[in-house]
Structure formats: C-alpha cells, structure tokens
Write a protein that holds these residues in place. Structure first.
Motif, PDB file in Angstrom:
ATOM      1  N   ALA A 296      -8.815 -25.177 -26.950  1.00  0.00           N
ATOM      2  CA  ALA A 296      -7.670 -24.674 -27.716  1.00  0.00           C
ATOM      3  C   ALA A 296      -6.551 -25.712 -27.751  1.00  0.00           C
ATOM      4  O   ALA A 296      -6.536 -26.670 -26.964  1.00  0.00           O
ATOM      5  N   GLU A 297      -5.618 -25.515 -28.637  1.00  0.00           N
ATOM      6  CA  GLU A 297      -4.477 -26.419 -28.744  1.00  0.00           C
ATOM      7  C   GLU A 297      -3.451 -26.165 -27.650  1.00  0.00           C
ATOM      8  O   GLU A 297      -2.874 -27.097 -27.096  1.00  0.00           O
ATOM      9  N   MET A 298      -3.232 -24.885 -27.329  1.00  0.00           N
ATOM     10  CA  MET A 298      -2.148 -24.539 -26.409  1.00  0.00           C
ATOM     11  C   MET A 298      -2.422 -23.158 -25.829  1.00  0.00           C
ATOM     12  O   MET A 298      -3.048 -22.315 -26.473  1.00  0.00           O
ATOM     13  N   VAL A 299      -1.970 -22.929 -24.599  1.00  0.00           N
ATOM     14  CA  VAL A 299      -2.057 -21.609 -23.973  1.00  0.00           C
ATOM     15  C   VAL A 299      -0.717 -21.295 -23.309  1.00  0.00           C
ATOM     16  O   VAL A 299      -0.147 -22.144 -22.615  1.00  0.00           O
ATOM     17  N   LEU A 300      -0.225 -20.081 -23.546  1.00  0.00           N
ATOM     18  CA  LEU A 300       0.941 -19.571 -22.827  1.00  0.00           C
ATOM     19  C   LEU A 300       0.425 -18.600 -21.775  1.00  0.00           C
ATOM     20  O   LEU A 300      -0.154 -17.563 -22.114  1.00  0.00           O
ATOM     21  N   GLU A 301       0.615 -18.946 -20.497  1.00  0.00           N
ATOM     22  CA  GLU A 301       0.175 -18.085 -19.414  1.00  0.00           C
ATOM     23  C   GLU A 301       1.347 -17.267 -18.906  1.00  0.00           C
ATOM     24  O   GLU A 301       2.502 -17.708 -18.953  1.00  0.00           O
ATOM     25  N   GLY A 302       1.051 -16.072 -18.410  1.00  0.00           N
ATOM     26  CA  GLY A 302       2.129 -15.271 -17.862  1.00  0.00           C
ATOM     27  C   GLY A 302       1.691 -13.899 -17.418  1.00  0.00           C
ATOM     28  O   GLY A 302       0.495 -13.579 -17.361  1.00  0.00           O
ATOM     29  N   TRP A 303       2.695 -13.075 -17.126  1.00  0.00           N
ATOM     30  CA  TRP A 303       2.471 -11.737 -16.590  1.00  0.00           C
ATOM     31  C   TRP A 303       3.278 -10.729 -17.396  1.00  0.00           C
ATOM     32  O   TRP A 303       4.457 -10.950 -17.676  1.00  0.00           O
ATOM     33  N   VAL A 304       2.614  -9.620 -17.765  1.00  0.00           N
ATOM     34  CA  VAL A 304       3.286  -8.547 -18.494  1.00  0.00           C
ATOM     35  C   VAL A 304       3.728  -7.488 -17.501  1.00  0.00           C
ATOM     36  O   VAL A 304       2.936  -7.002 -16.692  1.00  0.00           O
ATOM     37  N   SER A 305       5.001  -7.141 -17.588  1.00  0.00           N
ATOM     38  CA  SER A 305       5.589  -6.170 -16.665  1.00  0.00           C
ATOM     39  C   SER A 305       4.970  -4.784 -16.845  1.00  0.00           C
ATOM     40  O   SER A 305       4.642  -4.396 -17.963  1.00  0.00           O
ATOM     41  N   PRO A 306       4.825  -4.024 -15.741  1.00  0.00           N
ATOM     42  CA  PRO A 306       4.298  -2.663 -15.878  1.00  0.00           C
ATOM     43  C   PRO A 306       5.305  -1.696 -16.479  1.00  0.00           C
ATOM     44  O   PRO A 306       4.915  -0.642 -16.989  1.00  0.00           O
ATOM     45  N   ASP A 307       6.609  -2.051 -16.430  1.00  0.00           N
ATOM     46  CA  ASP A 307       7.619  -1.082 -16.875  1.00  0.00           C
ATOM     47  C   ASP A 307       8.732  -1.665 -17.746  1.00  0.00           C
ATOM     48  O   ASP A 307       9.389  -0.934 -18.479  1.00  0.00           O
ATOM     49  N   GLU A 308       8.959  -2.980 -17.710  1.00  0.00           N
ATOM     50  CA  GLU A 308      10.069  -3.533 -18.490  1.00  0.00           C
ATOM     51  C   GLU A 308       9.682  -3.650 -19.967  1.00  0.00           C
ATOM     52  O   GLU A 308       8.626  -4.172 -20.309  1.00  0.00           O
ATOM     53  N   THR A 309      10.559  -3.164 -20.818  1.00  0.00           N
ATOM     54  CA  THR A 309      10.358  -3.284 -22.261  1.00  0.00           C
ATOM     55  C   THR A 309      11.615  -3.867 -22.892  1.00  0.00           C
ATOM     56  O   THR A 309      12.670  -3.949 -22.266  1.00  0.00           O
ATOM     57  N   ALA A 310      11.487  -4.273 -24.136  1.00  0.00           N
ATOM     58  CA  ALA A 310      12.606  -4.768 -24.920  1.00  0.00           C
ATOM     59  C   ALA A 310      12.362  -4.390 -26.372  1.00  0.00           C
ATOM     60  O   ALA A 310      11.208  -4.225 -26.796  1.00  0.00           O
TER      61      ALA A 310
END
Length: 502
Positions: free
Chosen positions: A277-291
């Motif tokens: 792939a060209e690029m990957v954004l890694e991370g974690w999705v919160s169980p409760d925080e929304t926007a």
C-alpha cells in the motif's frame, strides 16, 4: 478467471493506465479545497482518464509533496481492469462469485478439473506474512504525526472539513489475534480529519466495522484499526463488493489478483496491513468517545447532517518513500461509486439468477443512486409471479433491502432502456391492480424522503403481461415485423441508401 496481469500495488495499476493512455498528470497548482473535486467531476462526466495532481495546494497555501490521484475508477472499463478482467470477462467473474455463495459438488472428474481455476484462486487467498514492506519505508510516530500536511480534500462548499474518502478500513472482532486475517473486515468508510492525530470513523450500525467496534465496546476496550490509503485495486474493490459474510474482503483480493496477498504487522497496533500500500494510518478507536461528523455531501446529492461517531487516535503514519494519496468524491451520480455500482450490477446477476431462476436481467439505474431502484425482466409463467420476484429480491441481499422501487417487466423488454420501460408501464400496468406498497421496511439511513431515519416504505410495480386469474380480459398481441420482411427491407436499404455521414 483473471485476464490481465496482477496489480499487486496501486502504482502498478497506474503504470497500466499510463501504458493504455488512461493517466493524465496535472502539473498546475490545484487547491485541495473544493477545486480539485470540481476538476475531477468535470473529467469523470466526460469519461476521462485517471488524474494525478502533482502540485496539490493545502489549505494554508503551501504545496504538498504528495501527489493526489483521482478518478481511478471513473469508467466501467477501469473498474473491470481493477478486478483483473475486461468488460467481457465480468460474466465469468460473476459466476465465480455466485459459486462462492452456493458451491455445488463436482459432477465427475471432468467437472472437478474444470473447477481448478476456482480452487487455485481460493488457495491464493492465504496471506503471506512478511517482516517488512514498502508501506513501512517511513514510520512517523508521536510529534511527527500531522494529518494536516496530507493533501486531504474538502470536497463541497458545505462540508464540515477535510474528508478521507478511499480508506480501506481494517478491523477485527474482539477475541481474535492479529494474524487471524480471515476474520478481518475491510470496509470503505468516511474518515473526517479533526486534528493533527485524530479522526472520526463514520460506519453505520449494519456495517462490519461497526459490528466489530461493538464487540470491543461491550468490554470497555479500545479497538485497533488500520486505515489503508492507496491500496491495490483488488483490495479497494473487494472492500466494496457484496461478498458472502464468511469471505474476508482482504483475503478475497488475493483471489482477484491471482496471487497471495503480502501483509506486514502494524508498527503500533496488533493488525496486519498490506505491504504494497501507499500509506497506512494506525490507531485505536475509543469505546465511548464520539464527535460530530459532518455535514458532508453524499451520494444522494444532498448534505447529510452532523451526527456523533467514534473517534480514532492515530498512533503512527507509515508510508512509502514517495507516497501517492488516492482520493475521490461522492455526490449526485455520476460519481465513482455509481460507476462501480454499474459494474457490480453485472457481477451480482449470476448470484441473483441462482436464487431466482426466472430473472433474466436486472438494471439498477445509476441516476437513482445505484440501488434505490431496480428494473427486473423475468420469464413469466404464472399469475402473481412478479410479486413473488419482488419479495424474493428485497430479502435476498442486504443491498436490496434499501431498494425502494422495483419494476418487473417481461423478458421482451430491455430493463436498461427507459423507452421500453415507459412502454411497459403505459400498456401492461394498471395502477389500482399492479402496484404493491409495503410500509415500515429497512431503508438507507441517508434517505431524506423516509418518514423516519432507517425506516420507510417500498413500492413494487408489476409491468408484465397479465395472464390467467390476473385479468378477465383478452390480452392484446404485440405487433412485430415478420423476419423475412425485415430481411427484405434491410437488403433494399443497403442497395439504395447510404448510411448517414457515409
């Protein structure tokens, strides 16, 4: 099954586009805010090539060093090529997809040998785990992360901010290990950039990513996620295909490419990601925080309102040394999703006819947001058959549960010809008898015509010839020229008339 060479990376597919005169570099400075979309839309509507913007202008007026590629799937021919076939090869690929859903035992050795290509394709889905790959040539963590330096577009004047549109979002359910790639879900979801290292994940409740998030949320844990930017075309299209639930989109891409997908472990999350792939954004999705996500222009041609969706914290950006940023827009058709939908319409026909054999053809008009309306031609044999087909189609695939209007015609009608459809409606349909209305059925959440979000009515129109107990009148006979008379006319015209412009 595959007719074209494998495209293990986006740039490999772009090379093929360039060799076939379907790639146009744009050297001009073009702002990522609104104007890039305006250029893209004009070129797409003209059936034009893939565009590579070599000098994207960011919102602060600076130039990005990352080129932007758009209109990748702006024609049906390029969608088919991304699947590894020509337009003529779509029927065989559709038959392969139908066999995945309902495989039948081989009838003797000859039949078994004839299925070897399918077996080979299935074996190709087993991923190959590598230690490193081009997608991790550069690894940015901590203070080095800054999404605002990427050429992420703001597409429409009423949009709420920059929006990543072609991210293949990789998730897995709670309780699975990182190497359980067969359990991964790959979906195309909207991703709104709201800061240097924060985004909003917009996945609706019925989608695979949302289901996986609920499994982590139920245990109060954050979920590891990888956003793949600039995936190979097979992975991009697999993420959008209506595959059986038991088939992983990520591994199915290997079958399309006729090669085992090469994956590498993520740097900061327990996930496997495509090595090419060209690029990957890694991370974690919160169980409760929304926007609040949005508003954004959508495929309906309207802006959808801002609504709360989960927030993802980015822990790493990995990319090639000279990455390409792949983008698109969604809006009132035509757009790339609508063109992809045209091709998928042909792919899904063998699956449909395998379940509803009397169906001869199905057309999903692109102008009707691809799946909101369907016209079906059938081989009609008994009274009430049109209504039975409507009900069967509405309940067959999740995509058709959002089809609000179905028109059923006889097999002498071309379901993709509006003149044929209008004639059938005008001469074979009585509004009081042949219109079926359902209430309180599932509907696209983004359908503003629905009385309530996600719940609306459906209409079925029987525009077939009425037979048996469906009518008490003698039915008219369709007028047709005798074939011998048509041959005589064609020969006479060929002798005495020139074709226009000849």
């Amino acid at each position: 099954m595959r007719e074209l060479p494998p495209f293990p990376s986006l740039r490999g597919f772009l090379d093929w586009c360039g060799e076939n005169g379907q790639l146009k570099p744009v050297p001009d400075a073009v702002p990522v805010r609104h104007r890039m979309t305006a250029v893209h839309r004009a070129v797409l509507e003209a059936g034009g090539p893939v565009l590579r913007f070599d000098n994207p202008v960011l919102d602060d007026g600076s130039r990005s060093t990352v080129p932007v590629v758009v209109n990748l799937f702006g024609t049906p021919e390029r969608v088919a090529a991304g699947l590894g076939v020509t337009l003529d090869g779509l029927d065989d690929l559709g038959a392969f997809l139908a066999a995945l859903r309902a495989p039948t035992p081989p009838d003797g050795m000859r039949d078994a040998l004839s299925r070897w290509p399918m077996l080979k394709a299935a074996l190709a889905t087993r991923p190959k785990i590598a230690r490193s790959g081009p997608v991790q040539d550069v690894v940015l963590e901590g203070d080095q992360i800054d999404l605002t330096r990427l050429p992420v577009q703001t597409h429409w004047p009423g949009d709420g901010g920059p929006l990543i549109t072609w991210a293949v979002v990789l998730t897995r359910p709670h309780g699975t290990e990182a190497d359980a790639v067969g359990r991964y879900n790959a979906g195309i979801y909207r991703v709104q950039v709201i800061g240097r290292d924060r985004v909003i994940m917009r996945w609706l409740a019925h989608r695979g990513g949302a289901a996986h998030h609920r499994s982590w949320q139920a245990r109060g844990e954050r979920m590891p996620v990888a956003l793949v930017l600039g995936a190979d075309p097979a992975t991009l299209l697999s993420a959008a295909l209506p595959l059986p639930e038991a088939v992983s989109e990520l591994t199915f891409a290997g079958a399309l490419n006729d090669t085992r997908p090469r994956l590498v472990p993520g740097k900061t999350v327990p996930m496997m990601v495509p090595a090419e792939a060209e690029m990957v954004l890694e991370g974690w999705v919160s169980p409760d925080e929304t926007a609040p996500e949005g508003p954004f222009g959508d495929h309906t041609g309207y802006y959808n309102p801002a609504e709360p969706f989960p927030v993802m914290d980015i822990t790493a950006i990995t990319h090639r040394r000279d990455p390409i940023y792949l983008s698109t827009y969604t809006g009132r058709p035509p757009d790339e999703p609508a063109i992809i939908g045209e091709v998928f319409n042909r792919l899904v026909l063998p699956t449909i006819t395998g379940q509803i054999p009397e169906i001869r053809s199905v057309w999903l008009p692109p102008a009707a947001c691809s799946y909101r309306m369907a016209v079906i031609s059938i081989d009609k044999r008994y009274p009430g058959q049109a209504q039975r087909v409507m009900m069967a189609l509405w309940g067959m695939l999740p995509q058709f549960s959002y089809t609000k209007i179905i028109v059923v015609v006889d097999d002498d009608i071309d379901p993709s010809n509006w003149d044929d459809i209008a004639w059938a409606l005008a001469t074979r349909m009585d509004p009081a008898r042949d219109v079926t209305i359902l209430e309180n059925t599932p509907m696209d959440y983004l359908d503003f015509a629905s009385p309530r979000p996600g719940l609306a009515g459906k209409m079925g129109i029987d525009a077939t010839t009425k037979i048996g107990s469906e009518t008490s009148r003698d039915w008219g006979t369709v007028m047709q020229t005798d074939p011998k008379d048509a041959e005589f006319a064609a020969a006479l015209i060929a002798r005495h008339f020139k074709a226009p412009g000849a």
